[in-house]
Design an enzyme around this catalytic site. Structure first.
Site, mmCIF file in Angstrom:
data_model
loop_
_atom_site.group_PDB
_atom_site.id
_atom_site.type_symbol
_atom_site.label_atom_id
_atom_site.label_comp_id
_atom_site.label_asym_id
_atom_site.label_seq_id
_atom_site.Cartn_x
_atom_site.Cartn_y
_atom_site.Cartn_z
ATOM 1 N N CYS A 83 -11.403 -12.448 27.501
ATOM 2 C CA CYS A 83 -10.478 -12.242 26.381
ATOM 3 C C CYS A 83 -9.107 -11.731 26.822
ATOM 4 O O CYS A 83 -8.106 -11.988 26.149
ATOM 5 C CB CYS A 83 -11.068 -11.246 25.386
ATOM 6 S SG CYS A 83 -12.798 -11.531 24.985
ATOM 7 N N HIS A 332 -9.585 -16.514 17.934
ATOM 8 C CA HIS A 332 -9.460 -15.900 19.251
ATOM 9 C C HIS A 332 -9.826 -16.917 20.337
ATOM 10 O O HIS A 332 -10.953 -16.921 20.824
ATOM 11 C CB HIS A 332 -10.381 -14.676 19.290
ATOM 12 C CG HIS A 332 -10.503 -13.995 20.605
ATOM 13 N ND1 HIS A 332 -9.541 -14.061 21.592
ATOM 14 C CD2 HIS A 332 -11.506 -13.209 21.116
ATOM 15 C CE1 HIS A 332 -9.937 -13.344 22.635
ATOM 16 N NE2 HIS A 332 -11.121 -12.839 22.373
#
Length: 376
Positions: A83, A332
């Site tokens: 991430c 995301h």
């Protein structure tokens, strides 16, 4: 010492897994944005640094650069912090420029969950269980489950006593602000329409408390994490152009912000969402700033628990926090998200006339990355 200049950048619309980009490999999404960044700023980068979390492996940044038609003499390096990949790529680029090793670098990342490969262990590996495949990597010793990140959010909510009642307003806020930003077109000039995309697919203008109340927990035996307070899985790409001050002046480039410093921290991998706040705290200490001196925060809200933790750690910042909505609405795309929120941070600072902005991402395995910029 040359200050590191953040000139600007571009991103794609963010697609849902199996959505508008379902047949578009990650490197082609990255190439589409790389090509337009070079064109927009008429800049020839000395290097490409790109994050990617779930692609096919190899030096996928180099593949994207070649797909973009960039000169083969331009090197590229891939970064995988899951991430946090894109934000770490930007931090690496800034450090290279500050050290005098380069004058102009394009950094960011790209991701395609729609086309990500399935993987399997080699028969010689101790974790081999036959022909079974997996899509989520192993982030900590002795634990390898597809649901590990969701479990981390659930455990964080439990340990920090975060209720749905406390987190639901953040979900509603994220979709409301993102929908308003889309309606106003405030992000249009940083978006590259490509492969038929016309909008960020995850935004739900009609998200309501009634809907949130009906959503079950996605984990067996859990009580908190659901399909709204955890972000969906996505496809997308984003890159920014970083230069030395000398280069920017010589090429008459308008500088939007200067990169002040970055910070990376490690935390408990079982409660990885907490690392976003830990990274900001480390960053502020490094910069010698208090949280009330920061005008805008962009924390990648992969989970609503991150919003709650941020509001508790840095109270009084609600008006300057993810002002165009966050990942709960946009989504995301792991390897790209750090650059996406950095672009949104530039927009936020400009809208509010602020000076300092902070971007932070919590990554799988309990690694947090944060970046401080100062608007010019």
């Amino acid at each position: 010492m040359d200050r590191v200049c953040l000139i600007g950048g571009l991103r794609t619309y963010v697609g849902l897994t199996g959505g508008v980009y379902k047949h578009v490999p990650a490197e082609l999404l990255g190439a589409a944005v790389l090509k337009e960044v070079v064109k927009k700023y008429n800049a020839v980068p000395q290097q490409i640094i790109a994050g990617n979390g779930v692609g096919a492996g190899g030096n996928i940044a180099r593949l994207a650069a070649l797909e973009a038609g960039l000169d083969e003499t331009i090197p590229a390096v891939s970064v995988d912090v899951q991430c946090g990949s894109a934000l770490e790529a930007v931090a690496m680029a800034a450090a290279k420029i500050e050290a005098g090793e380069a004058d102009v670098i394009i950094a960011g990342g790209f991701e395609s969950t729609s086309t990500q490969p399935r993987r399997g262990y080699n028969a010689n590996h101790p974790d081999y269980k036959g022909e079974e495949t997996y899509s989520v990597a192993k982030f900590m010793p002795n634990i390898h489950r597809e649901t590990v990140m969701l479990e981390g959010a659930e455990l964080t909510a439990e340990c920090e006593h975060i209720s749905r009642a406390e987190s639901d307003p953040w979900v509603l806020r994220s979709h409301k602000l993102a929908a308003q930003a889309a309606a106003d077109g405030v992000l249009n000039d940083i978006i590259v329409p490509c492969f038929g995309a016309v909008r960020d697919e995850g935004i739900r203008p009609r998200m309501s408390q009634r809907l949130l109340d009906r959503l079950p927990c996605v984990l067996e035996g859990g009580s908190f994490t659901n399909a709204a307070n955890a972000c969906l899985t996505n496809d997308g790409a984003a890159f920014v152009l970083l230069t030395s001050e000398t280069y920017a002046k010589a090429h008459n480039l308008a500088v939007q912000a200067k990169v002040r410093c970055s910070a990376a921290v490690g935390g408990d991998p079982l409660v990885s969402p907490k690392s976003a706040v830990l990274a900001v705290q480390a960053l502020l200490q490094k910069a010698g700033l208090a949280h009330n001196e920061i005008d805008c925060f962009e924390l990648n809200e992969a989970f609503a628990v991150i919003d709650v933790l941020c509001s508790r750690a840095f109270p009084g910042h609600e008006d300057g926090y993810n002002i165009f909505g966050g990942a709960l609405a946009y989504g995301h795309p792991y390897g790209a998200s750090g650059a996406i929120i950095l672009l949104h941070l530039l927009k936020s600072l400009a809208k509010r006339g602020g000076r300092y902005g902070v971007a932070s991402v919590a990554a799988a395995g309990g690694v947090g990355t944060a970046l401080l910029i100062e608007r010019c």
